[in-house]
Write an enzyme that holds these catalytic residues in place. Sequence first.
Site, short mmCIF file in Angstrom:
data_model
loop_
_atom_site.label_atom_id
_atom_site.label_comp_id
_atom_site.label_asym_id
_atom_site.label_seq_id
_atom_site.Cartn_x
_atom_site.Cartn_y
_atom_site.Cartn_z
N ALA A 54 28.67 -57.62 -44.45
CA ALA A 54 29.79 -58.04 -45.29
C ALA A 54 31.11 -58.00 -44.51
CB ALA A 54 29.87 -57.16 -46.53
N ASN A 55 31.28 -56.97 -43.69
CA ASN A 55 32.50 -56.88 -42.88
C ASN A 55 32.66 -58.11 -42.01
OD1 ASN A 55 32.93 -54.29 -43.85
ND2 ASN A 55 32.19 -53.26 -42.00
N GLY A 180 38.03 -30.75 -7.87
CA GLY A 180 36.95 -31.25 -7.02
C GLY A 180 35.81 -30.26 -6.91
N GLY A 183 35.63 -27.00 -8.88
CA GLY A 183 35.44 -26.92 -10.33
C GLY A 183 36.71 -27.21 -11.10
N ASP A 206 29.31 -39.13 -2.87
CA ASP A 206 30.44 -40.00 -3.20
C ASP A 206 31.10 -39.43 -4.45
OD1 ASP A 206 32.18 -41.99 -3.86
OD2 ASP A 206 30.69 -43.59 -4.01
N THR A 208 33.80 -40.54 -5.95
CA THR A 208 34.56 -41.52 -6.73
C THR A 208 34.14 -41.47 -8.20
OG1 THR A 208 34.33 -42.92 -4.80
CG2 THR A 208 35.37 -43.91 -6.73
N GLY A 211 36.15 -37.53 -11.77
CA GLY A 211 37.12 -37.13 -12.79
C GLY A 211 36.82 -37.82 -14.13
N ASP A 212 36.48 -39.09 -14.06
CA ASP A 212 36.18 -39.83 -15.30
C ASP A 212 34.87 -39.35 -15.92
OD1 ASP A 212 38.46 -41.29 -14.95
OD2 ASP A 212 37.45 -42.99 -14.00
N SER A 244 27.23 -36.50 -10.88
CA SER A 244 27.75 -37.83 -10.53
C SER A 244 28.17 -37.95 -9.06
CB SER A 244 28.91 -38.21 -11.45
OG SER A 244 30.12 -37.64 -10.99
N1 ATP Z 1 32.15 -32.09 -4.18
C1 ATP Z 1 31.87 -31.76 -5.44
N2 ATP Z 1 30.87 -30.92 -5.72
C2 ATP Z 1 30.58 -30.59 -6.98
N3 ATP Z 1 31.26 -31.02 -8.05
C3 ATP Z 1 32.25 -31.85 -7.83
C4 ATP Z 1 32.65 -32.28 -6.52
N4 ATP Z 1 33.68 -33.10 -6.64
C5 ATP Z 1 33.95 -33.21 -7.96
N5 ATP Z 1 33.11 -32.46 -8.68
C6 ATP Z 1 33.09 -32.29 -10.14
O1 ATP Z 1 33.87 -33.33 -10.74
C7 ATP Z 1 34.98 -32.78 -11.45
C8 ATP Z 1 36.18 -33.70 -11.27
O2 ATP Z 1 36.41 -33.87 -9.90
P1 ATP Z 1 37.86 -34.14 -9.27
O3 ATP Z 1 38.75 -32.99 -9.51
O4 ATP Z 1 37.63 -34.55 -7.87
O5 ATP Z 1 38.36 -35.34 -10.16
P2 ATP Z 1 39.25 -36.60 -9.70
O6 ATP Z 1 40.08 -36.18 -8.54
O7 ATP Z 1 39.95 -37.09 -10.90
O8 ATP Z 1 38.12 -37.56 -9.22
P3 ATP Z 1 38.24 -39.12 -8.91
O9 ATP Z 1 39.70 -39.45 -8.79
O10 ATP Z 1 37.46 -39.27 -7.66
O11 ATP Z 1 37.57 -39.74 -10.09
C9 ATP Z 1 35.18 -31.41 -10.86
O12 ATP Z 1 35.80 -30.55 -11.82
C10 ATP Z 1 33.75 -31.01 -10.54
O13 ATP Z 1 33.10 -30.53 -11.70
#
Ligand code: ATP
Length: 265
Positions: A54-55, A180, A183, A206, A208, A211-212, A244
Site C-alpha cells: 500500500a505504501n 589502530g 585498540g 590492509d 583501510t 575505522g568504518d 577487517s
Molecule cells: N593493525 C591492527 N591490528 C588490529 N586491529 C586493528 C589494526 N588496525 C586497526 N584495527 C582495529 O580497527 C579499529 C579502527 O582502526 P583505526 O584507529 O586505524 O581507524 P581509522 O584510522 O579510522 O581507520 P581508516 O581510516 O583506515 O578506516 C581499531 O580500534 C582496531 O580495533
Amino acid sequence: MSIPVNLPSDTGVYDVVVVGSCMIDLVSFTPRLPKAGETIHGHKFLIGFGGKGANQCIQAARLGAKSAMVSKVGKDSFGDNYIQNFKSNGVSTDYVGQTDEASTGVAPITVNDEVKTIFNPAPAVADLDPEFYKETDLFCCNETEAEILTGIEVSNTEDAAKAGSVLLEKGCRSVIITLGAEGSVLMSLDKRAPRYIPTRKVKAVDTTGAGDSFVGALAFYMAYYPCMELEEMSRRACDIASVSVQAQGTQSSYPHRAQLPQELF
Ligand SMILES: Nc1ncnc2c1ncn2[C@@H]1O[C@H](COP(=O)(O)OP(=O)(O)OP(=O)(O)O)[C@@H](O)[C@H]1O
Ligand SMILES: *[C@@H]1O[C@H](CO)[C@@H](O)[C@H](O)[C@H]1NC(C)=O
C-alpha cells in the site's frame, strides 16, 4: 469474499498496479522497549496507514501515476478507513476486497526514545559546529581527527585520554578514540576515567576502512543490544575491526556474521 480477479482486458487502464498488503500501523512512543509481559507508560501514540504494498501504491499515486491496489482488508473500521484512504489518494479500490473472515492487518510498532546517534567526524574540521559534540550520544574518532579537534597530538593511550577529556568538556557524553593496532580508548561523562580497550594482535594486511568497520559494528550493537555496556560494545567492535584488517580492501574485508565467533552475538 474474494478479490475480483477480472482485471480489465485493456491493461492500459492503470499505469501502476500493486499487489500487496495493507496494514494499520499502531505506533507507541516509549522511553524504552518493554520486556516480555511488562507494562510501561508511553508518551505518544498514533495510528497510520502502512503495509509495504500500500505504501508503494500511495507513493506512485501521489507522484501522478494512475494506480490501483490489489489487496484484501477486513470488514471492520480499519478496513473501511483504509479503503477511504486509497480513495483520498486517488488509488482505485476496485480490486480491494473486504472479508469478514479475518481482521484488517495491524502492525503494532514501538518506537523507543533510545535510538542512539554516533557521530564520526571524518574528515575532521577544527571549527566543528559545537552542537555536534552535544547532540550525539557517542562521539567516535581516530587519532588524527582527535588531534584536529582538540589540538592534542594523539599517538598513545595517555594522549587519547587527554584528548578525550577535552572532547567531554566540549559537551560529548561518550567518546571513543580508535588507535589502530592499539585498540581504542573509551571515556564518558558518567565514568570519566579512561577505559582502555585493546584489540586482538593480528597480522594486518590492509587497514583501510578499519575505522568504518569499527563504527558500523558499534552501530549494530547499539541497535540490537541496547542494554550492553558501551565498553563491551567497543571490545566487540574492536574484534570485528581487527578481522577487517586481515584481508585486502575496504568492504571486501568486512566479515559476515556467520564468519565470526558466536560469542560476539
Ligand atoms: N593493525 C591492527 N591490528 C588490529 N586491529 C586493528 C589494526 N588496525 C586497526 N584495527 C582495529 O580497527 C579499529 C579502527 O582502526 P583505526 O584507529 O586505524 O581507524 P581509522 O584510522 O579510522 O581507520 P581508516 O581510516 O583506515 O578506516 C581499531 O580500534 C582496531 O580495533
Ligand atoms: C583518521 O581518519 C582520517 C579521515 O578522517 C584519515 O585521513 C586518517 O588517515 C586517519 N588516521 C589514522 C591514524 O588512520
